[in-house]
Design an enzyme around this catalytic site. Structure first.
Site, short mmCIF file in Angstrom:
data_model
loop_
_atom_site.label_atom_id
_atom_site.label_comp_id
_atom_site.label_asym_id
_atom_site.label_seq_id
_atom_site.Cartn_x
_atom_site.Cartn_y
_atom_site.Cartn_z
N HIS A 52 8.40 -6.00 -1.54
CA HIS A 52 7.69 -7.27 -1.63
C HIS A 52 6.77 -7.26 -2.86
O HIS A 52 6.58 -6.21 -3.47
CB HIS A 52 6.89 -7.55 -0.34
CG HIS A 52 5.81 -6.57 -0.05
ND1 HIS A 52 5.86 -5.66 0.97
CD2 HIS A 52 4.62 -6.35 -0.68
CE1 HIS A 52 4.75 -4.94 0.97
NE2 HIS A 52 4.00 -5.32 -0.02
P1 TYD Z 1 4.40 -4.88 5.34
O1 TYD Z 1 3.31 -5.07 4.33
O2 TYD Z 1 5.58 -5.78 5.26
O3 TYD Z 1 4.90 -3.36 5.31
P2 TYD Z 1 5.62 -2.53 4.15
O4 TYD Z 1 5.69 -3.41 2.96
O5 TYD Z 1 4.74 -1.35 3.94
O6 TYD Z 1 6.96 -2.13 4.62
O7 TYD Z 1 3.76 -4.95 6.79
C1 TYD Z 1 4.50 -4.65 7.95
C2 TYD Z 1 3.90 -5.42 9.11
O8 TYD Z 1 2.55 -5.00 9.33
C3 TYD Z 1 3.86 -6.92 8.88
O9 TYD Z 1 4.20 -7.54 10.12
C4 TYD Z 1 2.41 -7.22 8.58
C5 TYD Z 1 1.65 -6.11 9.27
N1 TYD Z 1 0.46 -5.70 8.51
C6 TYD Z 1 -0.79 -6.03 9.00
O10 TYD Z 1 -0.93 -6.68 10.05
N2 TYD Z 1 -1.91 -5.63 8.31
C7 TYD Z 1 -1.80 -4.92 7.15
O11 TYD Z 1 -2.84 -4.55 6.54
C8 TYD Z 1 -0.50 -4.60 6.64
C9 TYD Z 1 -0.33 -3.84 5.37
C10 TYD Z 1 0.60 -5.01 7.36
#
Ligand code: TYD
Length: 138
Positions: A52
């Site tokens: 992302h």
């Molecule tokens: P995401 O940022 O998509 O994870 P990565 O990119 O590391 O694979 O986040 C995964 C899930 O966690 C998404 O549903 C949002 C939630 N999340 C939070 O609630 N708070 C946070 O600080 C982060 C980073 C993610």
């Protein structure tokens, strides 16, 4: 913002036979105020995280334990950093697509972030990210 604004920050290291110590001071070592800290752990072999971009968020990513790769892409150029030392942090500026891969077993990835979690700051779709990077010209 471009790939050249992302950089490895060599954090202070106090070496000691009893164990090493690293610290991070806002403004002195990283160029943003920290509003949130999160970490990835228990990542299964072969899993990939990230994939992302962020519109405004700035982050510092540190391999607290183990190792992983961070692929960064500003829509024009790409680079890969192999993170395996807890005294190096990768500063990621806004408008960078990132993917985290190749987690070793026991890896812990800590992220310091300039803002609270906000889904509206994310690009979840690479083509949306590319469209904004190139200002609708491609
Ligand atoms: P995401 O940022 O998509 O994870 P990565 O990119 O590391 O694979 O986040 C995964 C899930 O966690 C998404 O549903 C949002 C939630 N999340 C939070 O609630 N708070 C946070 O600080 C982060 C980073 C993610």
């Amino acid at each position: 913002m471009a790939l050249s604004d992302c950089r490895l920050i060599d954090l202070p290291r106090i070496q000691d036979p009893r164990g090493n110590l690293t610290f991070i001071e806002v403004s002195r070592h990283i160029p943003f105020d920290v509003k949130r800290v999160y970490y990835l752990y228990d990542v299964p072999g072969g899993a990939e995280r990230g994939a992302h971009g962020h519109r405004e968020l700035q982050q510092l990513v540190v391999a607290m334990s183990g190792s992983f790769d961070i692929h960064i892409d500003d829509g024009r150029e790409k680079r890969v950093f192999h993170m395996n030392r807890s005294y190096f942090g990768l500063y990621i500026c806004p408008m960078i697509w990132r993917e985290l891969t190749n987690f070793s077993s026991g890896a812990v990835c800590m992220v310091l972030a300039s803002d609270y979690y906000k889904e509206s700051d994310y690009y979840r779709d690479y083509s949306d990210f590319m469209r904004d990077v190139h200002g609708g010209t491609r």
